[in-house]
Design an enzyme around this catalytic site. Structure first.
Site, PDB file in Angstrom:
ATOM      1  CB  SER A  59       2.383   8.280  -0.450  1.00 44.63           C
ATOM      2  OG  SER A  59       1.272   7.593  -0.980  1.00 44.63           O
ATOM      3  CG  HIS A  73       8.570   7.301  -2.615  1.00 45.45           C
ATOM      4  ND1 HIS A  73       9.324   7.221  -1.459  1.00 45.45           N
ATOM      5  CD2 HIS A  73       7.312   6.945  -2.252  1.00 45.45           C
ATOM      6  CE1 HIS A  73       8.569   6.810  -0.457  1.00 45.45           C
ATOM      7  NE2 HIS A  73       7.340   6.637  -0.910  1.00 45.45           N
ATOM      8  CG  ASN A  75       4.571   7.789   2.908  1.00 42.25           C
ATOM      9  OD1 ASN A  75       5.052   7.222   3.874  1.00 42.25           O
ATOM     10  ND2 ASN A  75       3.288   7.966   2.774  1.00 42.25           N
ATOM     11  CE1 TYR A  76       8.511  13.529   4.978  1.00 40.08           C
ATOM     12  CE2 TYR A  76       7.613  14.248   2.875  1.00 40.08           C
ATOM     13  CZ  TYR A  76       8.694  14.023   3.708  1.00 40.08           C
ATOM     14  OH  TYR A  76       9.969  14.269   3.266  1.00 40.08           O
ATOM     15  NE  ARG A  77       4.956   5.697   7.429  1.00 39.46           N
ATOM     16  CZ  ARG A  77       6.114   5.830   6.803  1.00 39.46           C
ATOM     17  NH1 ARG A  77       6.193   6.576   5.710  1.00 39.46           N
ATOM     18  NH2 ARG A  77       7.191   5.230   7.237  1.00 39.46           N
ATOM     19  N   GLY A 226      -9.371  -5.583   3.751  1.00 38.79           N
ATOM     20  CA  GLY A 226     -10.244  -4.594   3.117  1.00 38.79           C
ATOM     21  C   GLY A 226      -9.524  -3.414   2.509  1.00 38.79           C
ATOM     22  CB  SER A 227      -5.974  -2.385   2.286  1.00 38.31           C
ATOM     23  OG  SER A 227      -5.431  -3.604   1.833  1.00 38.31           O
ATOM     24  NE  ARG A 228      -9.745   2.138  -4.855  1.00 42.61           N
ATOM     25  CZ  ARG A 228      -9.081   2.727  -5.861  1.00 42.61           C
ATOM     26  NH1 ARG A 228      -7.898   3.273  -5.632  1.00 42.61           N
ATOM     27  NH2 ARG A 228      -9.594   2.780  -7.060  1.00 42.61           N
TER      28      ARG A 228
END
Length: 269
Positions: A59, A73, A75-77, A226-228
């Site tokens: 992203s 913007h 984002n590809y997921r 726990g994500s950043r």
């Protein structure tokens, strides 16, 4: 588990703040995240209340200095979940969208046409469907306006086959540079006034509102233990502004962009 790489450019000559995130993460879906997915129609069968998942994506959010260069913007997921019986659910999602401070019709047409060409290689029905989805998704309900002039957006795409969807997503990703960089080059040296810079700051306030209140990716990240956080909030602009009861004058350039944000246009026909 897993992780990723974040890279942020700040206080550049052209870009005030621009970031790219590449992530490959795995773990157990939080109950809140699973609830969000079930609300979208996913039937997820957990084992002992646990749902292993893996997700990966790229992203980027680019906030330029010049008010005449739009924010962009993309984002590809890809997402995969293992259910209690060992079967795997998978889907792709993503999109590319443009958020101008001022409306330039030539830029809007170029942006949308480039994305349409990428979609048309796979199926002529995709661009109109995903363009509408984008207009609907990036809607700031409490303001009654879109975040920008749209582009394409899709989620939960799991047919016709994994390979075919992946090829489509690759076409969309390859369209990012040609749909945006010509617009940057065209306007990055345009002159602008302090009033135009102020309007850019107010529009960025709307960007922040959407990302923190509605954006699915931001919410998922904040709900994942726990994500950043720094990477999740990378999409926010370096500066933004809120003014009480600010309304642009009728027939002004500022009112012109608001009209399009309230009533999305067809840019390619």
């Amino acid at each position: 588990g897993g992780g990723g790489i974040s890279c942020v450019l700040q206080d550049g000559e052209v870009f005030e703040k621009a970031g790219v995130n590449v992530s490959v993460v795995s773990g157990l879906l939080s109950e809140e995240a699973a609830r969000q997915m079930r609300s979208r129609g996913k039937s997820l069968k957990a084992k002992d209340g646990k749902l292993p998942f893996c997700a990966m994506g790229v992203s980027s959010v680019i906030h330029p200095k010049n008010p005449h260069v739009p924010t962009m913007h993309f984002n590809y997921r890809y997402f995969e979940i293992e259910e209690a019986d060992g079967t795997k659910q998978w889907w792709f999602g993503g999109g590319t969208d443009l958020t101008p401070t001022y409306l330039n019709e030539e830029d809007a047409v170029h942006f949308h046409k480039t994305l349409k060409e990428a979609c048309d290689k796979h199926d002529l029905k995709l661009y109109p469907k995903y363009k509408k989805w984008c207009d609907d998704y990036f809607y700031i309900k409490h303001r009654g306006e879109r975040r920008g002039i749209g582009g394409i957006f899709f989620d939960d795409v799991d047919s016709p086959s994994k390979e075919e969807v992946f090829q489509f997503v690759k076409s969309c990703a390859k369209a990012v540079v040609p749909c945006y960089i010509p617009i940057v080059k065209r306007h990055c040296h345009d002159s602008f006034t302090p009033e135009e810079k102020l309007w850019q700051q107010l529009r960025r306030g709307r960007y922040v509102e959407f990302n923190l209140v509605y954006d699915r990716g931001t919410k998922f990240g904040l709900l994942t233990p726990g994500s950043r956080i720094e990477s999740i909030l990378m999409s926010l602009p370096l500066t933004a502004r809120w003014e009480y009861m600010h309304t642009p004058p009728e027939s002004s350039k500022e009112a012109e962009i608001l009209e399009v944000l309230r009533n999305p246009k067809d840019w390619v026909h």
